[in-house]
Write a protein that holds these residues in place. Structure first.
Motif, mmCIF file in Angstrom:
data_model
loop_
_atom_site.group_PDB
_atom_site.id
_atom_site.type_symbol
_atom_site.label_atom_id
_atom_site.label_comp_id
_atom_site.label_asym_id
_atom_site.label_seq_id
_atom_site.Cartn_x
_atom_site.Cartn_y
_atom_site.Cartn_z
ATOM 1 N N UNK A 95 12.167 21.374 8.288
ATOM 2 C CA UNK A 95 11.409 20.696 7.919
ATOM 3 C C UNK A 95 11.375 18.894 8.270
ATOM 4 N N UNK A 96 12.805 19.064 7.680
ATOM 5 C CA UNK A 96 13.223 17.783 7.987
ATOM 6 C C UNK A 96 13.141 17.229 9.105
ATOM 7 N N UNK A 97 13.452 17.754 9.988
ATOM 8 C CA UNK A 97 13.529 17.288 11.528
ATOM 9 C C UNK A 97 12.179 17.679 12.183
ATOM 10 N N UNK A 98 10.915 18.707 11.393
ATOM 11 C CA UNK A 98 9.714 18.229 12.271
ATOM 12 C C UNK A 98 9.517 16.747 11.600
ATOM 13 N N UNK A 99 9.148 16.782 10.958
ATOM 14 C CA UNK A 99 8.431 15.567 10.101
ATOM 15 C C UNK A 99 9.120 14.381 9.866
ATOM 16 N N UNK A 100 10.826 14.686 9.634
ATOM 17 C CA UNK A 100 11.445 13.884 9.405
ATOM 18 C C UNK A 100 11.009 13.033 7.577
ATOM 19 N N UNK A 101 10.940 13.299 6.729
ATOM 20 C CA UNK A 101 10.957 14.213 5.690
ATOM 21 C C UNK A 101 12.283 13.773 4.734
ATOM 22 N N UNK A 102 12.168 12.811 3.635
ATOM 23 C CA UNK A 102 13.803 12.675 3.249
ATOM 24 C C UNK A 102 15.098 11.942 4.220
ATOM 25 N N UNK A 103 14.687 11.976 5.321
ATOM 26 C CA UNK A 103 15.251 11.039 6.272
ATOM 27 C C UNK A 103 15.828 9.586 6.096
ATOM 28 N N UNK A 104 15.374 8.297 5.478
ATOM 29 C CA UNK A 104 15.660 7.355 6.279
ATOM 30 C C UNK A 104 15.647 6.964 4.532
ATOM 31 N N UNK A 105 14.922 6.262 3.445
ATOM 32 C CA UNK A 105 15.911 5.815 1.874
ATOM 33 C C UNK A 105 16.456 7.439 0.910
ATOM 34 N N UNK A 106 15.298 8.308 1.427
ATOM 35 C CA UNK A 106 16.339 9.430 0.522
ATOM 36 C C UNK A 106 15.238 9.812 -0.862
ATOM 37 N N UNK A 107 14.532 8.908 -1.273
ATOM 38 C CA UNK A 107 14.078 8.805 -2.358
ATOM 39 C C UNK A 107 13.172 10.105 -2.590
ATOM 40 N N UNK A 108 12.690 10.860 -1.722
ATOM 41 C CA UNK A 108 11.795 12.497 -1.449
ATOM 42 C C UNK A 108 12.659 12.955 -1.505
ATOM 43 N N UNK A 136 8.514 7.742 5.650
ATOM 44 C CA UNK A 136 7.591 8.513 7.077
ATOM 45 C C UNK A 136 6.102 8.884 6.299
ATOM 46 N N UNK A 137 5.233 8.395 5.716
ATOM 47 C CA UNK A 137 4.130 9.063 5.488
ATOM 48 C C UNK A 137 3.394 11.103 5.640
ATOM 49 N N UNK A 138 4.572 11.281 4.789
ATOM 50 C CA UNK A 138 4.348 12.883 4.683
ATOM 51 C C UNK A 138 4.202 13.970 3.429
ATOM 52 N N UNK A 139 2.815 14.314 3.210
ATOM 53 C CA UNK A 139 2.389 14.535 2.698
ATOM 54 C C UNK A 139 2.972 16.135 2.375
ATOM 55 N N UNK A 140 2.302 16.519 1.056
ATOM 56 C CA UNK A 140 3.156 17.777 0.675
ATOM 57 C C UNK A 140 2.209 18.778 1.165
ATOM 58 N N UNK A 189 0.905 -1.743 -0.444
ATOM 59 C CA UNK A 189 -0.034 0.196 -0.075
ATOM 60 C C UNK A 189 1.398 1.160 -0.322
ATOM 61 N N UNK A 190 1.854 1.222 0.531
ATOM 62 C CA UNK A 190 2.632 2.790 0.518
ATOM 63 C C UNK A 190 3.293 2.948 -1.175
ATOM 64 N N UNK A 191 3.403 1.767 -1.479
ATOM 65 C CA UNK A 191 3.726 1.951 -2.711
ATOM 66 C C UNK A 191 3.135 2.906 -3.302
ATOM 67 N N UNK A 192 1.542 2.774 -3.021
ATOM 68 C CA UNK A 192 1.066 3.921 -3.572
ATOM 69 C C UNK A 192 0.452 4.970 -3.210
ATOM 70 N N UNK A 193 1.240 5.894 -2.262
ATOM 71 C CA UNK A 193 0.705 6.437 -1.604
ATOM 72 C C UNK A 193 1.749 7.696 -2.370
ATOM 73 N N UNK A 194 3.128 8.217 -2.768
ATOM 74 C CA UNK A 194 3.179 8.552 -4.357
ATOM 75 C C UNK A 194 2.448 9.247 -5.059
ATOM 76 N N UNK A 195 1.821 8.149 -6.163
ATOM 77 C CA UNK A 195 1.064 8.449 -6.915
ATOM 78 C C UNK A 195 -0.159 7.060 -6.818
ATOM 79 N N UNK A 196 -0.927 7.349 -6.532
ATOM 80 C CA UNK A 196 -2.443 6.472 -6.420
ATOM 81 C C UNK A 196 -3.141 5.875 -7.607
#
Ligand code: SF4
Length: 901
Positions: free
Chosen positions: A874-887, A854-858, A611-618
């Motif tokens: 933003x990275x610190x507060x939402x965690x986006x871009x801190x795991x795999x970095x693909x985003x 981290x399921x962080x929305x636009x 399911x997570x892999x649908x969240x970028x482009x559902x």
């Protein structure tokens, strides 16, 4: 129960990331990057990080062998012996009746090298046909042909370390940020360390890769040859050549120089639709850089002139001496995990083992001797390449096809013809890990195969590095490793075709097959006769060449300026620029560009389980420029029909300034497993490159018109097994003019469809199969006059499912609200009946998730931006871009270029 961890390699793309697989009680429970693997040093992208989730359920897997008596009858479960005997008998019968060339194999860049070797041996050494081609033909055969024509061998000269050493990086026809994310992370890190490094990106679209470039050349589709010629014209004019290198190590430069007279920067820039000064700037950066490398992929290869595009790019390197040194070289990025390994064993219709040539009698003799067969058995006639193979099947020249680990009924161009060909074939054998692909429906015999994490072997990645793939768990049900299946069929076929003769398939372990293959490479340009499983165990993954007596492989090729051609000189080529196979016309005015999304893989058989892999482009979509849309009074979400000379496809519009006016973009991934159509390849054309035989999958001319489908349907359902429910629904989709399934959360399936009220019969069937029939726990609202049907399923005070069918936009908004309530999974407050007229703001049911880990929305990111938050905040507060970095590329785009994002 104890956990175990083993080293293996990711099964998705050609980066070939090393992974550590943790398993327990026969189940893969997690996958992480291998910190010691030289491809990724522990990094992984969104797809790789979700590998464990793709193996979590056996539903949807092919678990038992099955056969059907007639094409229209239902498949029946059979024993392995019955399936293997029938496969061998069927092939032998057709070979006896019609000759070896009436049989074809269509295999895959996903196969492991050892499996590939055995399939190739079976086709060429046992059956005696070169009719074995692979989905790698669709991927990078143009890059291969150009390497051979220019440098003498199918081998990228450089290595991944060059990404960190280049001063100028030219990325052409490659959205690396999506397609090779971990290599893109390495490039980003290198640029952060050396900000003066120049990035030039050549792509008609402003992809996430292009958005990060110092210079984006948004050329017209298919004009790459003109661009590279124009750049070289500038370099010649400005004296930015390496004359000494040209004189000492190349040939045919003068003929090219003559050709380039016509390609002035102005003329080339005009053809490409870019500013002349940008073309000159790109040439300056490339020509003046101490070290310049190029990275390229499908944008060059999937073209009717793909070889020319590759050759024109290689010319730039040869003319400036940007090859054979650290940080330089033309570097073809492999799409699939083992496209390179497949070619090493000769697993294609146009080559023999270890990069040998079919037309060379000496080469055939060496292979025949190694396999201990009479040389006459090796056909001197090149086999049928992918498009030719399905054409021959369509015409009845090929009677039987054995399809392994690939899904041509989704991935080939001109799908209508391919489906007709499979329907017409006398015998279709499909060997796959997944039971319900677009291709398995054509199978007379289905052989259930083991998948990633369940079998042993090796793969070769884009930098010629061979890594081990290891089994972490046993395959489910009766599935068996591809190597076992091919050997079992081969041994049966031997007894039918050559009774009493010793088997050619005595090697019974992956290690033994690997050793047999390695010996065949001795003395060849790719020589890795010094490699063994034991060496891979002690020294880790190795690059080739690695001849006998050495313990480590060679990182870069041609470092001494000696190329793999007969005279040691690299060859310039002087192709003429030619337009795309199909030009736009008044009737077909749009350029259709197809391509990948960040979090999905090919036809989604594997990535569509998460399911997570649908969240970028559902959902599937066609992206188009707002100006084009407004000229046609189209809005976001409107449904349009895309029509080419070959087929039609209905998709919702997504507005995007990243797609240039006159072009539209459709992702390649969605097919009939998830929608009502086989996908974008109903539109693409089967025209192939004359040299590489690679089809022009990237481009077609289309027209586009709004379709009025007033009756919109939304079904959302909490289900115990997403994959099982999705497959169950799959068949129902085709009855709708538009329908798309997606996984809205880990246990909620979402179906959106559009049609006329006359489709209410299809809806009734759907509701029945989903148990959404009126009852104590299914509340119903129906207005026959207006054509409104609403049903809500309850468990206590929680919503567990809903159906909303209506021609009224207000009802569509309500559906979004109720789906949002279902996804929240909390108690409904107030009377149940109020669910049919919810009030309040319409939430965005499927928010665009920038960060999948981290399921962080636009929306969340933009909210913080309004408060003045910087990228690190933003990275610190939402965690986006801190795991795999693909985003990270998209995140930077939103935060640093908000006016463009
Ligand atoms: Fe797998 Fe991603 Fe690495 Fe490709 S970049 S091999 S998909 S983890």
């Amino acid at each position: 129960m104890s956990q175990t961890e083993i080293r293996s390699t990711c099964c998705y793309c050609g980066v070939g990331c090393g992974v550590l697989i943790q398993s327990e009680a026969g189940r893969i429970i997690s996958v992480r990057g291998d910190p010691e693997h030289p491809a990724n040093y522990g990094r992984m992208c969104s797809k790789g990080l979700n590998l464990a989730a793709t193996t979590a359920s056996d539903s949807g897997r092919a678990l038992v062998p099955s056969m059907r008596l007639t094409r229209d009858s239902a498949p029946q479960t059979v024993s392995w012996d019955e399936a293997l005997d029938s496969t061998a008998d069927g092939l032998a019968r057709i070979i006896r009746l019609h000759g070896p060339d009436a049989v074809a194999l269509y295999v895959s860049g996903q196969l492991l090298t050892e499996e590939y070797y055995q399939f190739n041996k079976l086709a060429k050494g046992l059956i005696g046909t070169n009719n074995i081609d692979t989905n790698s033909r669709l991927c990078m055969s143009s890059a291969v042909t150009a390497y051979k024509q220019a440098l003498g061998a199918d081998a990228p000269p450089g290595c991944y370390e060059d990404l960190e050493l280049a001063d100028c990086v030219l990325m052409a026809g490659s959205n690396m940020a999506y397609a090779h994310p971990v290599l893109f992370r390495r490039l980003e890190a290198a640029k952060a360390a050396r900000p003066d490094t120049r990035w030039i990106v050549v792509d008609p679209r402003r992809t996430d890769t292009a958005a990060m470039a110092d210079l984006h050349l948004a050329i017209q589709p298919g004009t790459d040859v003109a661009l590279f010629h124009g750049m070289l014209h500038h370099l010649i004019w400005e004296g930015l050549l390496d004359r000494a290198f040209i004189d000492a190590h190349t040939e045919r430069f003068d003929a090219l120089k003559e050709k380039l007279r016509d390609y002035t920067p102005r003329m080339a820039a005009d053809l490409c639709g870019i500013a002349e000064q940008d073309l000159r700037l790109a040439a300056e950066w490339f020509g003046r850089a101490p070290a310049a490398m190029s990275l390229y992929c499908m944008g060059l290869n999937q073209s009717s002139h793909g070889t020319d595009k590759n050759l024109a790019l290689i010319n730039l390197h040869l003319a400036t001496g940007q090859i054979g040194r650290p940080g330089t070289g033309p570097f073809s990025l492999t799409g699939q995990p083992n496209a390179m390994g497949g070619r090493e064993v000769g697993g294609m219709a146009t080559m023999l083992a270890a990069h040998r040539e079919i037309h060379d009698a000496g080469h055939r003799q060496v292979v025949a001797d190694h396999w201990q067969i009479p040389v006459e058995r090796l056909s001197a006639r090149p086999g049928l390449t992918a498009v030719e193979l399905f054409n021959a099947l369509h015409e009845g020249k090929v009677k039987a096809v054995w399809i392994v680990c690939t899904n041509p009924a989704h991935s080939m161009p001109d799908l209508t013809m391919v489906h007709e060909a499979l329907q017409a074939a006398e015998l279709v054998i499909v060997q796959d890990a997944f039971a319900a692909t677009e291709t398995t429906v054509f199978a007379d015999i289905l052989l259930p195969a083991a998948s990633w994490g369940e079998k042993d072997g090796t793969v070769s990645n884009s930098e010629r590095r061979i890594s081990r793939v290891r089994a972490a768990v046993p395959p489910p049900g009766q599935a068996r490793a591809d190597g076992w299946i091919v050997r079992e069929v081969a041994q049966r076929l031997e007894t039918l075709l050559y009774p009493g003769q010793p088997t050619l398939f005595g090697a019974s372990t992956a290690a033994a097959v690997f050793d047999e293959h390695c010996q065949l490479t001795a003395g060849r340009s790719l020589d890795y006769s010094g490699l063994s499983y034991a060496l891979l165990e002690t020294e880790g993954p190795q690059q080739w060449p690695l001849p006998k007596g050495q313990r480590t492989g060679q990182a870069r090729r041609y470092t001494d300026g000696h190329f793999a051609t007969a005279n040691g000189r690299a060859r310039f080529h002087a192709p003429e620029y030619q337009t795309t196979a199909e030009s736009t016309t008044a009737h077909y005015p749009f350029h259709l560009i197809s391509g990948r999304l960040r979090d999905q893989w090919h036809g989604m058989s594997r990535s569509g389980r998460v399911a997570q892999l649908f969240s970028h482009h559902p959902e599937p979509m066609v992206q188009m420029h707002p100006e084009d849309a407004s000229r046609r009074t189209l809005n976001e979400g409107d449904l349009v029909r895309l029509t080419s000379k070959r087929g039609k496809l209905v998709l919702p519009v997504q507005l995007s300034v990243d797609v240039p006016p006159g072009c539209v973009f459709v992702p390649m991934h969605w097919g009939s497993q998830f929608t009502n159509s086989p996908g974008v390849n109903v539109l693409t054309l089967p025209t192939v490159d004359a040299a590489s035989r690679q089809p022009e999958l990237k481009h077609a001319a289309i027209r586009l018109e709004k379709v009025t489908l007033p009756w919109r349907v939304v079904i959302a359902l909490r289900v115990p097994d997403l994959t099982a429910s999705r497959i169950m629904l799959g068949n129902a989709l085709k009855h709708w003019p538009y329908a798309a399934l997606s996984l809205a959360s880990t246990d909620v399936l979402l179906l959106k469809a559009a049609g006329e009220r006359s489709h209410s019969g299809c809806l009734s069937e759907l509701m029945q199969s989903l148990n959404l029939m009126p009852g104590p726990d299914v509340l119903v609202y129906q207005d026959d006059r207006r054509g409104v049907i609403k049903r809500v399923a309850w468990q206590g005070s929680r919503i567990t499912g809903l159906v909303w069918a209506s021609p009224l936009p207000t009802d569509w908004n309500q559906a979004s609200q109720v789906v949002a309530r279902l996804l929240e999974d909390r108690d409904w407050e107030g009377p149940r009946l109020a669910v049919f007229a919810p009030t309040g703001q319409v939430p965005s049911v499927r928010e665009h998730m920038v960060c999948q880990c981290q399921q962080v929305s636009e929306r969340a990111i933009r909210q913080l931006m309004t408060q003045g938050a910087t990228l690190p905040d933003i990275q610190q507060r939402l965690g986006c871009g801190t795991v795999c970095g693909s985003c990270l590329p998209e995140l930077k785009r939103i935060v640093l270029q908000p006016q463009l994002a």
